[in-house]
Design a protein around this motif. Sequence first.
Motif, PDB file in Angstrom:
ATOM      1  N   ASP A 247       0.152   2.384  -3.207  1.00 51.96           N
ATOM      2  CA  ASP A 247       1.227   1.765  -2.944  1.00 51.96           C
ATOM      3  C   ASP A 247       0.859   0.081  -2.730  1.00 51.96           C
ATOM      4  O   ASP A 247       1.821  -0.349  -2.861  1.00 51.96           O
ATOM      5  CB  ASP A 247       0.952   2.456  -1.209  1.00 51.96           C
ATOM      6  CG  ASP A 247       1.889   3.523  -1.524  1.00 51.96           C
ATOM      7  OD1 ASP A 247       2.254   4.489  -2.453  1.00 51.96           O
ATOM      8  OD2 ASP A 247       2.425   3.481  -0.616  1.00 51.96           O
ATOM      9  N   PRO A 248      -0.667   0.129  -2.478  1.00 56.26           N
ATOM     10  CA  PRO A 248      -0.967  -2.002  -2.722  1.00 56.26           C
ATOM     11  C   PRO A 248      -0.628  -1.866  -3.993  1.00 56.26           C
ATOM     12  O   PRO A 248       0.220  -3.094  -4.246  1.00 56.26           O
ATOM     13  CB  PRO A 248      -2.379  -1.712  -2.107  1.00 56.26           C
ATOM     14  CG  PRO A 248      -2.937  -0.618  -1.356  1.00 56.26           C
ATOM     15  CD  PRO A 248      -1.680   0.428  -1.667  1.00 56.26           C
TER      16      PRO A 248
ATOM     17  N   MET B 283       3.371  -2.276  -4.038  1.00 58.11           N
ATOM     18  CA  MET B 283       3.969  -3.097  -3.478  1.00 58.11           C
ATOM     19  C   MET B 283       3.747  -4.842  -4.331  1.00 58.11           C
ATOM     20  O   MET B 283       4.725  -5.166  -4.393  1.00 58.11           O
ATOM     21  CB  MET B 283       3.268  -3.509  -2.008  1.00 58.11           C
ATOM     22  CG  MET B 283       3.917  -1.832  -1.489  1.00 58.11           C
ATOM     23  SD  MET B 283       2.738  -1.528  -0.410  1.00 58.11           S
ATOM     24  CE  MET B 283       3.194  -2.540   0.879  1.00 58.11           C
TER      25      MET B 283
ATOM     26  N   ALA C 132       7.014  -5.753  -2.862  1.00 64.24           N
ATOM     27  CA  ALA C 132       8.238  -5.153  -1.771  1.00 64.24           C
ATOM     28  C   ALA C 132       5.933  -5.573  -0.489  1.00 64.24           C
ATOM     29  O   ALA C 132       5.593  -5.535  -1.235  1.00 64.24           O
ATOM     30  CB  ALA C 132       8.125  -3.940  -2.231  1.00 64.24           C
ATOM     31  N   SER C 133       7.303  -5.664   0.591  1.00 63.83           N
ATOM     32  CA  SER C 133       6.795  -5.802   1.525  1.00 63.83           C
ATOM     33  C   SER C 133       6.110  -4.943   2.366  1.00 63.83           C
ATOM     34  O   SER C 133       5.053  -4.175   3.165  1.00 63.83           O
ATOM     35  CB  SER C 133       7.007  -6.857   2.755  1.00 63.83           C
ATOM     36  OG  SER C 133       8.217  -6.527   2.913  1.00 63.83           O
ATOM     37  N   TYR C 134       7.235  -3.336   2.105  1.00 61.56           N
ATOM     38  CA  TYR C 134       6.721  -2.254   2.384  1.00 61.56           C
ATOM     39  C   TYR C 134       6.727  -0.821   1.397  1.00 61.56           C
ATOM     40  O   TYR C 134       7.671  -1.397   0.693  1.00 61.56           O
ATOM     41  CB  TYR C 134       7.354  -1.281   3.885  1.00 61.56           C
ATOM     42  CG  TYR C 134       8.864  -1.935   3.661  1.00 61.56           C
ATOM     43  CD1 TYR C 134       9.821  -0.982   2.658  1.00 61.56           C
ATOM     44  CD2 TYR C 134       9.572  -3.040   4.387  1.00 61.56           C
ATOM     45  CE1 TYR C 134      10.661  -0.992   3.051  1.00 61.56           C
ATOM     46  CE2 TYR C 134      10.877  -3.215   3.389  1.00 61.56           C
ATOM     47  CZ  TYR C 134      11.578  -1.961   3.173  1.00 61.56           C
ATOM     48  OH  TYR C 134      12.927  -2.530   3.490  1.00 61.56           O
ATOM     49  N   LEU C 135       6.564   0.035   1.572  1.00 68.82           N
ATOM     50  CA  LEU C 135       7.036   0.679   0.682  1.00 68.82           C
ATOM     51  C   LEU C 135       7.029   2.420   0.713  1.00 68.82           C
ATOM     52  O   LEU C 135       6.547   2.882   1.901  1.00 68.82           O
ATOM     53  CB  LEU C 135       5.957   1.333  -0.834  1.00 68.82           C
ATOM     54  CG  LEU C 135       6.235   2.326  -1.625  1.00 68.82           C
ATOM     55  CD1 LEU C 135       7.749   1.645  -2.658  1.00 68.82           C
ATOM     56  CD2 LEU C 135       5.286   1.773  -2.107  1.00 68.82           C
ATOM     57  N   TYR C 136       8.536   3.319   1.249  1.00 67.91           N
ATOM     58  CA  TYR C 136       8.814   4.145   1.678  1.00 67.91           C
ATOM     59  C   TYR C 136       8.680   5.013   0.467  1.00 67.91           C
ATOM     60  O   TYR C 136       9.749   4.884  -0.709  1.00 67.91           O
ATOM     61  CB  TYR C 136       9.952   4.738   2.331  1.00 67.91           C
ATOM     62  CG  TYR C 136      10.447   3.597   3.092  1.00 67.91           C
ATOM     63  CD1 TYR C 136       9.648   4.454   4.375  1.00 67.91           C
ATOM     64  CD2 TYR C 136      10.873   2.885   3.743  1.00 67.91           C
ATOM     65  CE1 TYR C 136       9.931   3.678   5.516  1.00 67.91           C
ATOM     66  CE2 TYR C 136      11.231   1.381   4.748  1.00 67.91           C
ATOM     67  CZ  TYR C 136      10.557   2.975   6.289  1.00 67.91           C
ATOM     68  OH  TYR C 136      10.380   2.265   7.265  1.00 67.91           O
ATOM     69  N   ARG C 137       8.107   6.223   0.298  1.00 75.23           N
ATOM     70  CA  ARG C 137       7.865   7.336  -1.096  1.00 75.23           C
ATOM     71  C   ARG C 137       9.024   8.754  -0.692  1.00 75.23           C
ATOM     72  O   ARG C 137       8.708   9.517   0.326  1.00 75.23           O
ATOM     73  CB  ARG C 137       6.438   7.285  -0.645  1.00 75.23           C
ATOM     74  CG  ARG C 137       5.333   6.666  -1.402  1.00 75.23           C
ATOM     75  CD  ARG C 137       4.131   7.388  -2.171  1.00 75.23           C
ATOM     76  NE  ARG C 137       2.789   6.937  -2.783  1.00 75.23           N
ATOM     77  CZ  ARG C 137       2.635   6.677  -4.150  1.00 75.23           C
ATOM     78  NH1 ARG C 137       3.784   7.533  -4.903  1.00 75.23           N
ATOM     79  NH2 ARG C 137       2.087   5.829  -4.183  1.00 75.23           N
TER      80      ARG C 137
ATOM     81  N   THR D  34       7.542  14.183   5.338  1.00 73.05           N
ATOM     82  CA  THR D  34       6.502  12.817   6.039  1.00 73.05           C
ATOM     83  C   THR D  34       6.369  12.993   7.781  1.00 73.05           C
ATOM     84  O   THR D  34       5.742  12.545   8.206  1.00 73.05           O
ATOM     85  CB  THR D  34       7.977  11.704   6.102  1.00 73.05           C
ATOM     86  OG1 THR D  34       9.262  12.734   7.222  1.00 73.05           O
ATOM     87  CG2 THR D  34       8.146  11.143   4.625  1.00 73.05           C
TER      88      THR D  34
ATOM     89  N   GLY E  69      11.268  -1.448  -1.324  1.00 71.23           N
ATOM     90  CA  GLY E  69      10.327  -0.803  -1.259  1.00 71.23           C
ATOM     91  C   GLY E  69      10.658   0.929  -0.591  1.00 71.23           C
ATOM     92  O   GLY E  69      10.647   0.917   0.153  1.00 71.23           O
TER      93      GLY E  69
ATOM     94  N   ALA F 118      13.216   5.587   7.119  1.00 71.61           N
ATOM     95  CA  ALA F 118      12.979   5.534   5.418  1.00 71.61           C
ATOM     96  C   ALA F 118      14.367   6.355   5.132  1.00 71.61           C
ATOM     97  O   ALA F 118      14.871   5.466   3.791  1.00 71.61           O
ATOM     98  CB  ALA F 118      12.192   7.131   4.903  1.00 71.61           C
TER      99      ALA F 118
END
Length: 369
Positions: free
Chosen positions: A24-25, A28, A33-38, A45, A330, A354
């Motif tokens: 993720d990091p 991003m 992107a400042s966040y990430l929804y997988r 989840t 994200g 999400a």
Amino acid sequence: MTRILERIPDYVRHFERYVPSRPDPVLMRQYGASYLYRLNNNENTLGPPPLAREAIAAFPAERAAVYPSGDAYDLRQALATRFGKSPDQFLVGNGSCEVIGSVIRAFCGPGDAIVTADKTFAVYEWVAKFSGVETRLVPLTKQALAPAAMLAAVTENTRVVFVCNPNNPTGSWWNRATLERFLAGLDSRALVVLDEAYREYLDDPDFPDGMEIMERHDNVLVFRTFSKMYGLAGFRVGYLCGSLEAVDIVRRTHIAYSVNSLGQIAATAALADDAGHIAATRQMVAAAKSALHDLFDTLGLEYVSGAGNFIMVRTPMSDTLLYRKLMQKGVMVRTMTGFRYPNWIRVSMAEAPAMEAFAKAFTSVLDTP
């Protein structure tokens, strides 16, 4: 490098490897992107059930120095109790992918073949191909596995038929009558793998229970997993169940010690604490599906939404381009060109924040010229 390539079989030389996504990091930073929804891997989840969480937290660090139970003894005992079978009827693997490899190694040799659908869980095809085993792929009919066509594809060389029920990525499924007709038509000419990775997402009395079916058909093996409903994908614990004879054969090709200690402990605990977890997950998935149905209907987009915690939708642009645009906002989805669905994406169901982020990003991307 040329000399190395010349030393490997053609079926390995021409196989295109799977490329996993980065952490993720890294992603991003790559996409800004400042966040990430997988929403790409059909993970749960909600995470694991409470007892599994407690077991994970209580794991003593010193146990890391000790090899795990080589054949997942305690977990097999728990599975046997749960399903009323012998512990020796279960074989636990490092996710279902490892178990698929063990089955193909056990039953297929040079010149043999497997039969499965052309649009289903791709690992059956991948493992067969890089094992040098012929793969006969049968097209879906109305987004569902076609039993008559699959029977017609079976030849004297066919050793295994893989039936993903419910099917990933379409969510279609065979009911009891369809499966029984298929097994009668096959007449034990090949082993049948019923992959029930998503069976806990169904609450339909007409869905066939593989654990019961296999009692009357000794050529049936059932695959299940702790990676989907049980929220333990990070530990990679899957298993198969079948007749004592069939499982003994598969065990001869299976790698011992492949399932780590913590995964075995967490899966055993999850099995003892799943009723409320399954209910909560089904509720979460139902709400997310309802919201996406409304979204796609409003946008006038074609989608496929069956059983399981995912939906496929056809998009008015390249799925790979859409993937990149959504990543910048994200949200990660699964592109489906590699699964023979060009310009479709698959979206995993998750909690409201999400799904709202997906809806906002998806709508924004499609509105942008």
